[in-house]
Design a protein around this motif. Structure first.
Motif, PDB file in Angstrom:
ATOM      1  N   GLU A  23       0.812  -1.216   0.000  1.00 23.93           N
ATOM      2  CA  GLU A  23       0.000   0.000   0.000  1.00 23.93           C
ATOM      3  C   GLU A  23       0.844   1.263   0.000  1.00 23.93           C
ATOM      4  O   GLU A  23       0.321   2.370  -0.176  1.00 23.93           O
ATOM      5  CB  GLU A  23      -0.936   0.002   1.219  1.00 23.93           C
ATOM      6  N   THR A  32       3.784   1.629  -1.896  1.00 21.39           N
ATOM      7  CA  THR A  32       4.585   1.813  -3.104  1.00 21.39           C
ATOM      8  C   THR A  32       4.158   3.115  -3.767  1.00 21.39           C
ATOM      9  O   THR A  32       3.018   3.577  -3.605  1.00 21.39           O
ATOM     10  CB  THR A  32       4.386   0.648  -4.078  1.00 21.39           C
ATOM     11  N   MET A  33       5.067   3.733  -4.524  1.00 20.05           N
ATOM     12  CA  MET A  33       4.727   4.990  -5.183  1.00 20.05           C
ATOM     13  C   MET A  33       3.582   4.807  -6.156  1.00 20.05           C
ATOM     14  O   MET A  33       2.744   5.704  -6.332  1.00 20.05           O
ATOM     15  CB  MET A  33       5.956   5.559  -5.898  1.00 20.05           C
ATOM     16  N   ARG A  34       3.487   3.638  -6.767  1.00 21.24           N
ATOM     17  CA  ARG A  34       2.394   3.394  -7.715  1.00 21.24           C
ATOM     18  C   ARG A  34       1.042   3.475  -7.010  1.00 21.24           C
ATOM     19  O   ARG A  34       0.098   4.099  -7.515  1.00 21.24           O
ATOM     20  CB  ARG A  34       2.564   2.021  -8.370  1.00 21.24           C
ATOM     21  N   ARG A  35       0.951   2.862  -5.828  1.00 20.13           N
ATOM     22  CA  ARG A  35      -0.309   2.910  -5.071  1.00 20.13           C
ATOM     23  C   ARG A  35      -0.570   4.319  -4.529  1.00 20.13           C
ATOM     24  O   ARG A  35      -1.711   4.785  -4.498  1.00 20.13           O
ATOM     25  CB  ARG A  35      -0.267   1.907  -3.923  1.00 20.13           C
ATOM     26  N   ARG A  44       0.263   7.158  -5.693  1.00 21.49           N
ATOM     27  CA  ARG A  44      -0.072   8.195  -6.680  1.00 21.49           C
ATOM     28  C   ARG A  44      -1.575   8.427  -6.771  1.00 21.49           C
ATOM     29  O   ARG A  44      -2.011   9.516  -7.157  1.00 21.49           O
ATOM     30  CB  ARG A  44       0.500   7.824  -8.050  1.00 21.49           C
ATOM     31  N   ARG A  45      -2.348   7.414  -6.383  1.00 25.47           N
ATOM     32  CA  ARG A  45      -3.798   7.623  -6.406  1.00 25.47           C
ATOM     33  C   ARG A  45      -4.228   8.623  -5.338  1.00 25.47           C
ATOM     34  O   ARG A  45      -5.312   9.206  -5.426  1.00 25.47           O
ATOM     35  CB  ARG A  45      -4.529   6.293  -6.217  1.00 25.47           C
ATOM     36  N   GLU A  72      -2.331  11.310  -4.614  1.00 24.60           N
ATOM     37  CA  GLU A  72      -1.732  12.612  -4.918  1.00 24.60           C
ATOM     38  C   GLU A  72      -2.772  13.690  -5.222  1.00 24.60           C
ATOM     39  O   GLU A  72      -2.695  14.804  -4.669  1.00 24.60           O
ATOM     40  CB  GLU A  72      -0.740  12.468  -6.070  1.00 24.60           C
TER      41      GLU A  72
END
Length: 393
Positions: free
Chosen positions: A100, A102-105, A107-108, A110
């Motif tokens: 939960e 990680t930067m990918r998760r 970014r939602r 942001e």
């Protein structure tokens, strides 16, 4: 300097932005420093970057277990979330949270963080100059970001903000703070129960959908409370101290307004320079050992000074200055190190990268409303920060 000292407070003290000079002398002369505490016990203070990194990275020889403090067995119910747990329990719980963060998760989140920052800038502008930036900006934003992360319903966020800030208000005495922590845990336990019945899109709902059979309500509430504890006061302090430094360094502030690529470099260097968490969670020797030329007995506490380690001259020249292009900025220990490195570090970094430029662009004439010497810094604190930040524009 004496061979052994009564328990000093230098690891919790500052002179404005800087650790007190005594801490630097300890680091230079006795990098592992014995301190006496009541009961004829010795606590060891470690201050050099290399040595702090070695202790924090060695969970085989050094334990974080809360039971070491209260004299109970391992992995007792504790106030520190993952910070006071050892493997295998720490490993088991952290594996649920790691995906939960990680930067990918993240970014939602942001756009929502940008919206929260924008909302409080609107409020600040509407209320007018002067203002206390700690109360009106730095304090609410981290709490509401945690709301977004966990999935706290919108209609409950005002109450959650009160619960999350009351625990860090010690003006009413320790009993009030303890009661606020208990109230927050009661709320979070109830929130987990509701999420279990109808999982939402936040972290709690995600964990319940994917691992609901493996995590009981109390454990999930404790994990959520750990995220709140770890991410609220620390981010509030970083926002306040970082803003104060920028107001005192107008050339850097101008570059933050104009140069997006400069912002993440400055954030990392400010994290090192400020080291708002001054001392890591205490470690306890799992066995008798020789360490840095001293004999440490099983069960003795080892305190790692993060503020001392992050100002270690071994990291490079001019270590007491903010130099965003510094090659060693990213090796700082502001978030700890090893298996207990702060899991929410990417979220905190994102908050800073959004908040600093947004604030300075909205208020290009922002300035201190009092002389720097009159800004109230915390006197003694594990988490260093400001009592208030009076500004005008």
């Amino acid at each position: 300097m004496s061979e052994q000292s009564e328990f000093p407070l230098v690891q919790f003290m500052r002179e404005k932005f800087d650790p007190v000079g005594e801490l630097a002398r300890i680091r230079a002369e006795q990098p592992i420093f014995p301190m006496e505490i009541p009961g004829d016990q010795t606590v060891w203070l470690v201050t050099r970057h290399e040595d702090v990194r070695a202790v924090l990275g060695d969970h085989e020889r050094f334990s974080n277990d809360f039971g070491n403090i209260i004299g109970l067995g391992s992995n007792q119910d504790d106030p520190g979330g993952l910070g006071f747990r050892d493997p295998p329990e720490h490993t088991r719980l952290r594996k649920y949270l790691t995906p939960e963060f990680t930067m990918r998760r993240l970014r939602r989140l942001e756009p929502r963080i940008e919206a929260i920052v924008g909302e409080y800038l609107d409020r600040l502008e509407a209320s007018g100059s002067p203002a206390d930036l700690v109360e009106s900006f730095c304090l609410p934003i981290p709490s509401l970001v945690v709301c977004e992360l966990l999935g706290v319903p919108y209609e409950e966020r005002a109450d959650f903000l009160r619960l999350s800030t009351d625990r860090f208000d010690f003006s009413a005495g320790p009993e009030a703070s303890i009661q606020a922590i208990n109230d927050a845990m009661e709320y979070l336990t109830d929130l987990v129960k509701r999420e279990r019945a109808d999982p939402g899109d936040g972290l709690l709902g995600t964990l319940l959908r994917e691992h609901g059979d493996e995590l009981d309500d109390r454990t999930l509430a404790s994990m959520a409370d750990g995220l709140l504890t770890g991410g609220h006061d620390t981010s509030t302090s970083m926002l306040a101290l970082g803003t104060l430094w920028l107001l005192d360094n107008p050339e850097a502030a101008a570059r933050v307004r104009q140069d997006d690529a400069y912002v993440p470099l400055l954030v990392e260097e400010l994290l090192r320079y400020m080291s708002v968490v001054q001392v890591a969670f205490p470690r306890f020797a799992r066995e008798d050992m020789d360490f840095l030329g001293r004999r440490i007995s099983k069960g003795q506490m080892v305190l790692c000074s993060l503020s001392g380690a992050n100002r270690d001259p071994a990291l490079g020249p001019d270590i007491d200055r903010v130099l965003p292009e510094r090659e060693t900025s990213s090796s700082h220990l502001a978030f700890g190190h090893g298996i207990h490195r702060c899991i929410g570090a990417p979220l905190a970094q994102m908050e800073m990268r959004i908040a600093f430029p947004a604030l300075l662009r909205r208020f290009p004439a922002l300035r201190l409303a009092v002389p720097l010497e009159e800004v109230p810094f915390r006197k003694l604190a594990i988490v260093y920060g400001l009592e208030a930040l009076p500004v005008a524009w």
